[in-house]
Design a protein around this motif. Structure first.
Motif, mmCIF file in Angstrom:
data_model
loop_
_atom_site.group_PDB
_atom_site.id
_atom_site.type_symbol
_atom_site.label_atom_id
_atom_site.label_comp_id
_atom_site.label_asym_id
_atom_site.label_seq_id
_atom_site.Cartn_x
_atom_site.Cartn_y
_atom_site.Cartn_z
ATOM 1 N N VAL A 7 -31.828 -40.767 22.698
ATOM 2 C CA VAL A 7 -33.209 -40.471 22.316
ATOM 3 C C VAL A 7 -33.908 -41.730 21.800
ATOM 4 C CG1 VAL A 7 -34.677 -39.130 20.752
ATOM 5 C CG2 VAL A 7 -32.685 -38.058 21.821
ATOM 6 N N ALA A 8 -33.194 -42.526 21.008
ATOM 7 C CA ALA A 8 -33.776 -43.762 20.477
ATOM 8 C C ALA A 8 -34.181 -44.706 21.607
ATOM 9 C CB ALA A 8 -32.776 -44.454 19.547
ATOM 10 N N GLN A 9 -33.343 -44.795 22.633
ATOM 11 C CA GLN A 9 -33.663 -45.649 23.777
ATOM 12 C C GLN A 9 -34.901 -45.139 24.506
ATOM 13 O OE1 GLN A 9 -32.234 -48.493 24.532
ATOM 14 N NE2 GLN A 9 -33.478 -48.848 26.361
ATOM 15 N N ALA A 10 -35.003 -43.821 24.640
ATOM 16 C CA ALA A 10 -36.179 -43.235 25.292
ATOM 17 C C ALA A 10 -37.445 -43.530 24.499
ATOM 18 C CB ALA A 10 -35.989 -41.726 25.451
ATOM 19 N N VAL A 11 -37.352 -43.446 23.172
ATOM 20 C CA VAL A 11 -38.512 -43.746 22.326
ATOM 21 C C VAL A 11 -38.916 -45.208 22.480
ATOM 22 C CG1 VAL A 11 -39.338 -43.923 19.952
ATOM 23 C CG2 VAL A 11 -38.002 -41.936 20.659
ATOM 24 N N SER A 12 -37.931 -46.101 22.469
ATOM 25 C CA SER A 12 -38.215 -47.531 22.598
ATOM 26 C C SER A 12 -38.921 -47.839 23.914
ATOM 27 C CB SER A 12 -36.905 -48.324 22.503
ATOM 28 O OG SER A 12 -37.135 -49.701 22.706
ATOM 29 N N GLU A 13 -38.385 -47.300 25.006
ATOM 30 C CA GLU A 13 -38.996 -47.542 26.312
ATOM 31 C C GLU A 13 -40.375 -46.890 26.395
ATOM 32 O OE1 GLU A 13 -36.180 -46.023 29.071
ATOM 33 O OE2 GLU A 13 -34.726 -47.639 28.752
ATOM 34 N N GLY A 14 -40.486 -45.683 25.847
ATOM 35 C CA GLY A 14 -41.769 -44.989 25.881
ATOM 36 C C GLY A 14 -42.839 -45.715 25.095
ATOM 37 N N LYS A 15 -42.477 -46.222 23.911
ATOM 38 C CA LYS A 15 -43.436 -46.967 23.101
ATOM 39 C C LYS A 15 -43.938 -48.194 23.845
ATOM 40 C CE LYS A 15 -42.290 -47.729 18.784
ATOM 41 N NZ LYS A 15 -41.460 -47.999 17.579
ATOM 42 N N SER A 16 -43.019 -48.900 24.483
ATOM 43 C CA SER A 16 -43.394 -50.108 25.213
ATOM 44 C C SER A 16 -44.341 -49.787 26.363
ATOM 45 C CB SER A 16 -42.131 -50.797 25.742
ATOM 46 O OG SER A 16 -42.460 -51.931 26.510
ATOM 47 N N GLU A 17 -44.015 -48.746 27.122
ATOM 48 C CA GLU A 17 -44.841 -48.400 28.278
ATOM 49 C C GLU A 17 -46.202 -47.860 27.855
ATOM 50 O OE1 GLU A 17 -42.710 -45.825 30.877
ATOM 51 O OE2 GLU A 17 -40.992 -47.182 31.049
ATOM 52 N N LEU A 18 -46.222 -47.017 26.823
ATOM 53 C CA LEU A 18 -47.493 -46.452 26.374
ATOM 54 C C LEU A 18 -48.418 -47.535 25.827
ATOM 55 C CD1 LEU A 18 -46.221 -43.182 24.665
ATOM 56 C CD2 LEU A 18 -47.631 -43.329 26.715
ATOM 57 N N ARG A 19 -47.849 -48.487 25.099
ATOM 58 C CA ARG A 19 -48.680 -49.565 24.559
ATOM 59 C C ARG A 19 -49.191 -50.470 25.673
ATOM 60 N NH1 ARG A 19 -44.810 -50.229 19.284
ATOM 61 N NH2 ARG A 19 -45.962 -48.780 17.962
ATOM 62 N N GLU A 20 -48.372 -50.655 26.698
ATOM 63 C CA GLU A 20 -48.835 -51.439 27.843
ATOM 64 C C GLU A 20 -49.980 -50.717 28.550
ATOM 65 O OE1 GLU A 20 -47.087 -53.332 32.015
ATOM 66 O OE2 GLU A 20 -45.724 -52.487 30.527
ATOM 67 N N GLU A 21 -49.846 -49.390 28.683
ATOM 68 C CA GLU A 21 -50.920 -48.609 29.294
ATOM 69 C C GLU A 21 -52.196 -48.691 28.461
ATOM 70 O OE1 GLU A 21 -49.606 -44.631 29.826
ATOM 71 O OE2 GLU A 21 -48.071 -45.135 31.310
#
Length: 214
Positions: free
Chosen positions: A122-136
């Protein structure tokens, strides 16, 4: 109990100690984690016959889309030898990101502790999601800025033509929205204004407001 948790009394002593050790290790590993906050609560054995401990994983310092998301892991009294944890990923984002991997972790646990693996997933999913959402969000802001500049030029051109052709009458309207959060919606507002050759501004958040003039 070293963790201070009230763990189900129906657990065998060895199983209870294993669970205490695993929970303590989990809290130590994820203490001060950049992406998630781990909360552990023991359940009153007088009220819960089967569950012993609930672990909640909450995204930390996350974009708006993840702030209300959380994952709940319920450790049953027979864990880990006779039962597997029950996992509620909590939102479609986590289901899409790590649902299959979590299911595989649980399937392969086979009587072994697996709490760390689930939380780390779950932590890895949050990390990747945060990065992608901020890029968007960055791309959306850049696109919005480009559209705003184009809109300003369009309005300037229209104003110039209006002066040549006669008096220009300016109208204003205020539009209410339950919320304006998603970068796509914010970009669409600017794009539509450009298409209709209108000016104005918008208030982001709850509620959302759009002031239009033209």
């Amino acid at each position: 109990v070293k963790t201070g948790l009230k763990i189900g009394l129906k657990m065998e002593e060895g199983a209870r100690e294993r669970l205490e050790d695993e929970v303590e290790a989990l809290l130590a590993i994820f203490e001060g984690h950049e992406d998630i906050f781990v909360e552990v609560a023991g359940l009153d054995p007088a009220l819960h016959d089967h569950a012993a401990v609930v672990v909640t994983v909450i995204p930390n310092d996350a974009p708006q889309e993840l702030q209300l998301a959380s994952t709940r892991v319920e450790l049953l009294s027979g864990y880990p030898e006779r039962t597997r944890p029950t996992v509620d990923l909590g939102c479609p984002f986590f289901v899409d990101r790590c649902g299959e991997e979590v299911a595989e972790i649980l399937e392969m646990s086979d009587g072994q502790e697996c709490l760390y693996q689930v939380v780390q997933c779950v932590a890895q999913a949050v990390s990747e999601g945060k990065s992608e959402l901020r890029e968007e969000e960055t791309l959306a802001r850049e696109e919005q800025l480009r559209l705003e500049r184009q809109l300003e030029q369009t309005l300037a051109d229209a104003n110039s033509k209006g002066k040549e052709g006669g008096e220009v009458v300016l109208g204003r309207r205020l539009c209410f929205s339950h919320h304006i959060i998603a970068p796509s919606k914010r970009s669409a507002v600017v794009g539509w204004a450009l298409e209709l050759k209108l000016g104005g501004c918008s208030k982001i958040g709850w509620p959302g407001l759009i002031a239009v003039e033209g």
